[in-house]
Design a protein around this motif. Sequence first.
Motif, short mmCIF file in Angstrom:
data_model
loop_
_atom_site.label_atom_id
_atom_site.label_comp_id
_atom_site.label_asym_id
_atom_site.label_seq_id
_atom_site.Cartn_x
_atom_site.Cartn_y
_atom_site.Cartn_z
N ILE A 88 66.05 -8.81 38.63
CA ILE A 88 65.27 -8.44 37.44
C ILE A 88 64.51 -9.66 36.92
O ILE A 88 63.33 -9.58 36.60
N GLN A 89 65.19 -10.81 36.85
CA GLN A 89 64.54 -12.02 36.36
C GLN A 89 63.36 -12.42 37.23
O GLN A 89 62.34 -12.88 36.73
N ARG A 90 63.50 -12.26 38.55
CA ARG A 90 62.40 -12.57 39.47
C ARG A 90 61.26 -11.59 39.31
O ARG A 90 60.10 -11.99 39.15
N GLU A 91 61.58 -10.30 39.35
CA GLU A 91 60.54 -9.26 39.33
C GLU A 91 59.85 -9.13 37.97
O GLU A 91 58.70 -8.71 37.91
N ARG A 92 60.53 -9.46 36.91
CA ARG A 92 59.98 -9.31 35.56
C ARG A 92 59.70 -10.64 34.88
O ARG A 92 59.61 -10.71 33.65
N ALA A 93 59.54 -11.71 35.68
CA ALA A 93 59.35 -13.06 35.13
C ALA A 93 58.17 -13.11 34.15
O ALA A 93 58.28 -13.71 33.08
N GLU A 94 57.06 -12.48 34.50
CA GLU A 94 55.88 -12.51 33.64
C GLU A 94 56.16 -11.82 32.30
O GLU A 94 55.80 -12.32 31.24
N LEU A 95 56.83 -10.67 32.34
CA LEU A 95 57.19 -9.95 31.12
C LEU A 95 58.11 -10.82 30.26
O LEU A 95 57.90 -10.94 29.05
N PHE A 96 59.11 -11.42 30.88
CA PHE A 96 60.07 -12.22 30.13
C PHE A 96 59.41 -13.45 29.51
O PHE A 96 59.71 -13.82 28.38
#
Length: 112
Positions: free
Chosen positions: A85-93
Motif C-alpha cells: 500500500i505504501q509503495r502503490e499509494r506513495a503519491e497520495l500519502f
Amino acid sequence: MQQENVVLCAASAYEEKFYLNEAFSGLPEGIKEELKIICVLFTADVGGVLIMEFGPEGDLRLRVDVAEEDILFDEIGSGLKIRQIQRERAELFESLEMYYRVVFLGDSSIIE
C-alpha cells in the motif's frame, strides 16, 4: 511535551466499520473514497483494525491492531500488505502529509 498522533481514518474487520476523523471532512470526496477503499480492502484481506494516523511531525503511519483472540490474523501478510500500500499509494500519502503539515501544523514553508 510529546504531541499525540492524529488519526486520519480507520477500518475494523471485527465491526465491519470505517471511520474518518471529522477534522478531515474538508478533504475532496475522491480522496475520502480512496482512503475508505484502502482501509476496507486491507481489513477484508488481512483482518484486524487498520489505523492511518499522522505522527507529531506530520508523517502518515499505518498501524494495525489485532484482537488477542484473533487466531486467523495474518501478521506476515499484514506487513507485506502495508508495504505494498505504501509503495502503490506513495503519491497520495505524500499529498496527505503535505495537507496535514500545512492545514494542521501551520507549516507554510512547504508551499513556498
